[in-house]
Design a protein around this motif. Sequence first.
Motif, short mmCIF file in Angstrom:
data_model
loop_
_atom_site.label_atom_id
_atom_site.label_comp_id
_atom_site.label_asym_id
_atom_site.label_seq_id
_atom_site.Cartn_x
_atom_site.Cartn_y
_atom_site.Cartn_z
N LEU A 1 0.80 -1.22 0.00
CA LEU A 1 0.00 0.00 0.00
C LEU A 1 0.84 1.28 0.00
O LEU A 1 0.44 2.28 -0.57
N SER A 2 2.00 1.23 0.64
CA SER A 2 2.75 2.47 0.89
C SER A 2 4.03 2.62 0.09
O SER A 2 4.52 3.74 -0.10
N GLY A 3 4.63 1.50 -0.34
CA GLY A 3 5.93 1.56 -0.98
C GLY A 3 7.08 1.67 0.00
O GLY A 3 8.25 1.70 -0.40
N PHE A 4 6.80 1.68 1.29
CA PHE A 4 7.82 1.83 2.34
C PHE A 4 8.57 0.51 2.50
O PHE A 4 7.98 -0.52 2.81
N SER A 5 9.89 0.53 2.27
CA SER A 5 10.64 -0.73 2.21
C SER A 5 10.97 -1.31 3.59
O SER A 5 11.28 -2.50 3.70
N SER A 6 10.91 -0.51 4.64
CA SER A 6 11.12 -1.04 6.00
C SER A 6 9.76 -1.31 6.64
O SER A 6 9.45 -0.88 7.75
N ALA A 7 8.95 -2.05 5.91
CA ALA A 7 7.55 -2.21 6.28
C ALA A 7 7.35 -2.96 7.59
O ALA A 7 6.29 -2.83 8.21
N GLU A 8 8.34 -3.72 8.02
CA GLU A 8 8.20 -4.40 9.30
C GLU A 8 8.15 -3.41 10.46
O GLU A 8 7.73 -3.76 11.57
N ASP A 9 8.56 -2.17 10.22
CA ASP A 9 8.47 -1.12 11.23
C ASP A 9 7.46 -0.05 10.84
O ASP A 9 7.60 1.13 11.20
N GLY A 10 6.44 -0.45 10.13
CA GLY A 10 5.39 0.47 9.72
C GLY A 10 4.02 -0.14 9.83
O GLY A 10 3.85 -1.35 9.95
N LYS A 11 3.02 0.71 9.84
CA LYS A 11 1.61 0.32 9.79
C LYS A 11 0.92 1.28 8.83
O LYS A 11 1.37 2.41 8.62
N VAL A 12 -0.21 0.87 8.28
CA VAL A 12 -1.00 1.74 7.42
C VAL A 12 -2.44 1.72 7.91
O VAL A 12 -3.01 0.65 8.15
N LEU A 13 -3.01 2.91 8.06
CA LEU A 13 -4.43 3.04 8.39
C LEU A 13 -5.17 3.49 7.14
O LEU A 13 -4.83 4.52 6.54
N VAL A 14 -6.17 2.71 6.74
CA VAL A 14 -6.98 3.02 5.57
C VAL A 14 -8.39 3.38 6.03
O VAL A 14 -9.02 2.61 6.77
N THR A 15 -8.87 4.55 5.62
CA THR A 15 -10.25 4.96 5.88
C THR A 15 -10.86 5.45 4.57
O THR A 15 -10.20 5.47 3.53
N SER A 16 -12.09 5.88 4.62
CA SER A 16 -12.74 6.41 3.42
C SER A 16 -12.08 7.70 2.95
O SER A 16 -12.26 8.11 1.80
N GLN A 17 -11.30 8.33 3.81
CA GLN A 17 -10.62 9.58 3.47
C GLN A 17 -9.25 9.36 2.84
O GLN A 17 -8.62 10.30 2.36
N GLY A 18 -8.77 8.12 2.85
CA GLY A 18 -7.45 7.84 2.30
C GLY A 18 -6.65 6.93 3.20
O GLY A 18 -7.22 6.16 3.99
N ALA A 19 -5.35 7.02 3.14
CA ALA A 19 -4.48 6.14 3.92
C ALA A 19 -3.34 6.95 4.52
O ALA A 19 -2.89 7.94 3.93
N THR A 20 -2.86 6.51 5.68
CA THR A 20 -1.74 7.14 6.36
C THR A 20 -0.72 6.08 6.73
O THR A 20 -1.09 4.99 7.22
N LEU A 21 0.54 6.37 6.50
CA LEU A 21 1.64 5.50 6.90
C LEU A 21 2.14 5.93 8.27
O LEU A 21 2.46 7.10 8.48
N TYR A 22 2.22 4.98 9.18
CA TYR A 22 2.75 5.23 10.51
C TYR A 22 4.10 4.52 10.65
O TYR A 22 4.21 3.32 10.39
N THR A 23 5.11 5.25 11.06
CA THR A 23 6.40 4.66 11.39
C THR A 23 7.07 5.55 12.41
O THR A 23 6.46 6.50 12.92
N ASP A 24 8.33 5.26 12.76
CA ASP A 24 8.97 6.03 13.81
C ASP A 24 10.11 6.87 13.26
O ASP A 24 10.43 6.82 12.07
N SER A 25 10.75 7.62 14.13
CA SER A 25 11.70 8.65 13.71
C SER A 25 12.97 8.10 13.07
O SER A 25 13.72 8.86 12.46
N ARG A 26 13.23 6.82 13.21
CA ARG A 26 14.37 6.24 12.50
C ARG A 26 14.19 6.31 11.00
O ARG A 26 15.15 6.23 10.23
N TYR A 27 12.95 6.42 10.56
CA TYR A 27 12.63 6.32 9.14
C TYR A 27 12.02 7.60 8.57
O TYR A 27 11.42 7.55 7.49
N THR A 28 12.19 8.71 9.24
CA THR A 28 11.57 9.95 8.76
C THR A 28 11.98 10.27 7.32
O THR A 28 11.13 10.52 6.46
N VAL A 29 13.27 10.25 7.05
CA VAL A 29 13.76 10.58 5.71
C VAL A 29 13.38 9.48 4.72
O VAL A 29 12.89 9.76 3.62
#
Length: 349
Positions: free
Chosen positions: A30-58
Amino acid sequence: MTKLEALGPVLGRAGVDALWVSDPAGVRWLSGFSSAEDGKVLVTSQGATLYTDSRYTVQAAEESSLPQHIARPPATYEHAAGTLRGLRVGFEAESLTVAELEDLRVAWPDSTLVPLRGLLGGLRAIKTADEVAAIRAAQALADEVYAEVRPLIRAGVRELDIAAEIETRLRRAGAESAFDLIVASGPNGAKPHGHASARVIEDGDLVTVDMGAKLRGYNSDMTRTVAVGTPSAEMKRVYNAVLEAEEAAVRAIKPGVRAADLDKLARDILTGHGLGEAFAHSLGHGVGLEVHEAPGLRGSSQDVLEAGMVITIEPGAYLPGVGGVRIEDLVLVTEDGYEVLSHAAKEPV
């Protein structure tokens, strides 16, 4: 249609308003984020958000087009709480831990949490053009490495040495082994998932090499069985029976074919050669972000082939104490048939 647009009707049929994606393959899909083991995605009718931590900001900003929220739990859950108030929120029952579920219940007391199974698997089974290109590149690399290592498979060499050569060459090419690769010689070939051991390959052995490359997140998978010297007449017979079953199943691939019927086709051929009971696993599986994903090509499968699926065809026959044979191709289901993606030679035995 985008992935999120395709997901909307699926959520509706599942009876949920939102989806909390925790499985790494789903997060990456869903996100294209390659460190996906340290991420989550929330999908709602408004779209999707990727959640991860500050190690992966960039990294997250570079890799994903989704909006991102950088925080660790419980701040992650608290950020989503307002959005999810009063909603039915699906979660992936096969990947969310009991502890994480308890945390979500505490953080989202006004939401109804609904366990779901295989929700994204069906969508992920149909590959986009970019995904097919990525799998094709991974298989091309696997073919190249196999061709380089094939001359090293000879009497006097340990199974472990062949496995190390494959893994090293994949690494040097910027990839990694898609799974714990199998190099099984002689009687070890009777173990469908036998890993490389210190056994020394002997003259007359059949050697099964099951390998794949993981390149930029996508996997390939293929198996070849080769002869060292002159194998016994019985193992020649087994090899040719497995090859007949494998090639017949590949030729039968097209959209609309039931996966269970492909399994039966290959199994019936091996049964006709007296090897039905020696075929100890399903015919194959889908390949993509995971080595084993939908569709499943087994006798009980309800899956039907569709264009865009990438599947394996891998019949085998295993004779305890004697040896075994498996031959596996990676195949793309096309609009009018199939395309074999694995081009490593199948040597006559």
